[in-house]
Design an enzyme around this catalytic site. Structure first.
Site, PDB file in Angstrom:
ATOM      1  N   ASP A  99       0.829  -1.208   0.000  1.00  0.00           N
ATOM      2  CA  ASP A  99       0.000   0.000   0.000  1.00  0.00           C
ATOM      3  C   ASP A  99       0.861   1.255   0.000  1.00  0.00           C
ATOM      4  O   ASP A  99       2.075   1.173   0.178  1.00  0.00           O
ATOM      5  CB  ASP A  99      -0.988  -0.006   1.195  1.00  0.00           C
ATOM      6  N   HIS A 155      -7.680  -4.401   9.994  1.00  0.00           N
ATOM      7  CA  HIS A 155      -7.368  -4.138   8.580  1.00  0.00           C
ATOM      8  C   HIS A 155      -6.058  -4.820   8.182  1.00  0.00           C
ATOM      9  O   HIS A 155      -5.155  -5.013   9.000  1.00  0.00           O
ATOM     10  CB  HIS A 155      -7.366  -2.640   8.253  1.00  0.00           C
ATOM     11  N   GLU A 189      -9.855  -1.372   4.936  1.00  0.00           N
ATOM     12  CA  GLU A 189     -10.487  -1.002   6.199  1.00  0.00           C
ATOM     13  C   GLU A 189     -11.726  -1.853   6.490  1.00  0.00           C
ATOM     14  O   GLU A 189     -12.337  -2.425   5.590  1.00  0.00           O
ATOM     15  CB  GLU A 189     -10.865   0.487   6.179  1.00  0.00           C
ATOM     16  N   ASN A 211      -8.055  -2.549  14.120  1.00  0.00           N
ATOM     17  CA  ASN A 211      -9.453  -2.816  13.715  1.00  0.00           C
ATOM     18  C   ASN A 211      -9.536  -3.997  12.735  1.00  0.00           C
ATOM     19  O   ASN A 211     -10.564  -4.195  12.092  1.00  0.00           O
ATOM     20  CB  ASN A 211     -10.081  -1.556  13.097  1.00  0.00           C
TER      21      ASN A 211
HETATM   22  C1  GLP Z   1      -0.688   0.323   8.580  1.00  0.00           C
HETATM   23  C2  GLP Z   1      -0.362  -0.541   7.366  1.00  0.00           C
HETATM   24  C3  GLP Z   1      -0.671  -2.008   7.626  1.00  0.00           C
HETATM   25  C4  GLP Z   1      -0.080  -2.451   8.961  1.00  0.00           C
HETATM   26  C5  GLP Z   1      -0.704  -1.621  10.058  1.00  0.00           C
HETATM   27  C6  GLP Z   1      -0.255  -2.027  11.442  1.00  0.00           C
HETATM   28  O1  GLP Z   1      -2.008   0.699   8.625  1.00  0.00           O
HETATM   29  N1  GLP Z   1      -1.086  -0.106   6.209  1.00  0.00           N
HETATM   30  O2  GLP Z   1      -0.123  -2.791   6.554  1.00  0.00           O
HETATM   31  O3  GLP Z   1      -0.336  -3.829   9.162  1.00  0.00           O
HETATM   32  O4  GLP Z   1      -0.328  -0.262   9.827  1.00  0.00           O
HETATM   33  O5  GLP Z   1       0.991  -1.473  11.749  1.00  0.00           O
HETATM   34  P1  GLP Z   1       1.777  -1.758  13.082  1.00  0.00           P
HETATM   35  O6  GLP Z   1       2.458  -3.058  12.879  1.00  0.00           O
HETATM   36  O7  GLP Z   1       2.728  -0.608  13.209  1.00  0.00           O
HETATM   37  O8  GLP Z   1       0.796  -1.798  14.195  1.00  0.00           O
END
Ligand code: GLP
Length: 258
Positions: free
Chosen positions: A81, A152, A157, A150
Site C-alpha cells: 500500500d 485491517h 479497512e 481494527n
Molecule cells: C498500517 C499498514 C498495515 C499495517 C498496520 C499495522 O495501517 N497499512 O499494513 O499492518 O499499519 O501497523 P503496526 O504493525 O505498526 O501496528
C-alpha cells in the site's frame, strides 16, 4: 521462550516472543527466495514486521562474504500500500519505509520494486497499473502481513466490500494510530492506494505477524470470528491452508485456550 503451536479455523498459529516469531516469519521469506530466485513477494509497513526485515537482512549479510545466499537480484517486491499523493521520497511514504527497512540492504534491483504510484494522474490509473504489474509477475507467491487494531490488512479497512487494488478512505482509528509517525494528526494522509483483499487472498502463501495487546481483539476476531469484512483479516480463513499467523503472547492474549 518456548514456542507453542495451535490451529484456529484451520489456520496454523505460532506463539512466541517477538524475536522468535520474527525469525520464523523471516525464515519463511528467505526460504521462498531460495525456492524460486525470481519469486514475487509483497510486503507491509508498520512496527510489527520490522523484526522480520531485520532477520532477513542479518541472514543476508551473514552470508554476503561468500556471495549472497540467497541473492535478491531477481526477486520481485511489491509494497502492499501507499498513502495517496505522498511522494515516494517523503520520509513517511511506504516506498521510503521499505527502502529503509529492507530494499536498501539486499541486492534487489530497483526495476523489480513495485509500489502503488501515489503520484499517478488518477487513482484508477495507479490501481490498474499495480494490478497489471502483479499479473505480469504471475501473481504474488508470498505475502507478509501485519494487522491493524481494527483488523485491517494493507489498508483494507473494516466493513468495506472486498475488492482488488483500490483507493481507500482511511478509518479515523487508522489515522490516529499512524499519526505517531507524523508531526500532527492533520499531516496524516486521509487516503491510500492498497492491494485489495481479493488481490491479497490470491497469494500462494501468507504470513501474518501481530505484536502487542492492542492487536489482541483483532487477532481473536481474525482467527475465531466468522469470516467477514467487518474484520478484513478474518477472510484469511478462506485460504487457511496457505496461512501462517505469528503472534507474541500479548497479541494472542484473548484467544481461547486449547
Ligand atoms: C498500517 C499498514 C498495515 C499495517 C498496520 C499495522 O495501517 N497499512 O499494513 O499492518 O499499519 O501497523 P503496526 O504493525 O505498526 O501496528
Amino acid at each position: 521462550m518456548t514456542v507453542s503451536e495451535r490451529t484456529y479455523s484451520g489456520i496454523r498459529v505460532i506463539i512466541g516472543d517477538a524475536d522468535t516469531i520474527a525469525q520464523i516469519a523471516g525464515r519463511r521469506i528467505i526460504e521462498a527466495v531460495k525456492a524460486a530466485p525470481d519469486v514475487a513477494l509483497a510486503f507491509p509497513t508498520g512496527s510489527s514486521p520490522e523484526g522480520v526485515y531485520a532477520n532477513i537482512i542479518s541472514s543476508y549479510r551473514r552470508r554476503a562474504a561468500s556471495g549472497p545466499d540467497p541473492s535478491w537480484s531477481q526477486v520481485r517486491c511489491f509494497n502492499l500500500d501507499e498513502y495517496w499523493r505522498l511522494p515516494p521520497w517523503h520520509p513517511q511514504s511506504y516506498a521510503c519505509y521499505m527502502r529503509t527497512h529492507l530494499y536498501d540492504w539486499v541486492d534487489v534491483m530497483p526495476n523489480n520494486i513495485f509500489y502503488p504510484d501515489s503520484l499517478a494522474p488518477t487513482a484508477e490509473e495507479a490501481c490498474e497499473s499495480f494490478e497489471s504489474q502483479i499479473a505480469a509477475c504471475g501473481g504474488i507467491e508470498h505475502v507478509l502481513l501485519g494487522i491493524g487494531a481494527n483488523g485491517h490488512i494493507g489498508f483494507n479497512e473494516a466493513g468495506l466490500p472486498r475488492s482488488r487494488t483500490h483507493i481507500a478512505d482511511l478509518a479515523t482509528s487508522t489515522i490516529l494510530a499512524n499519526s505517531r509517525f507524523f508531526e500532527t494528526v492533520d499531516a496524516v494522509p486521509k487516503q491510500a492506494i492498497t492491494a485489495g483483499l481479493d488481490t491479497i487472498l490470491e497469494a500462494r502463501a501468507v504470513t501474518l505477524i501481530a505484536l502487542g495487546s492492542t492487536k489482541a481483539s483483532a487477532v481473536r476476531q481474525m482467527l475465531t470470528g466468522p469470516p467477514d469484512v467487518a474484520c478484513p483479516a478474518s477472510l484469511l480463513q478462506e485460504v487457511a491452508d496457505r496461512c501462517l499467523v505469528c503472534l507474541d503472547p500479548d497479541a494472542a492474549g484473548l484467544l481461547p485456550e486449547q
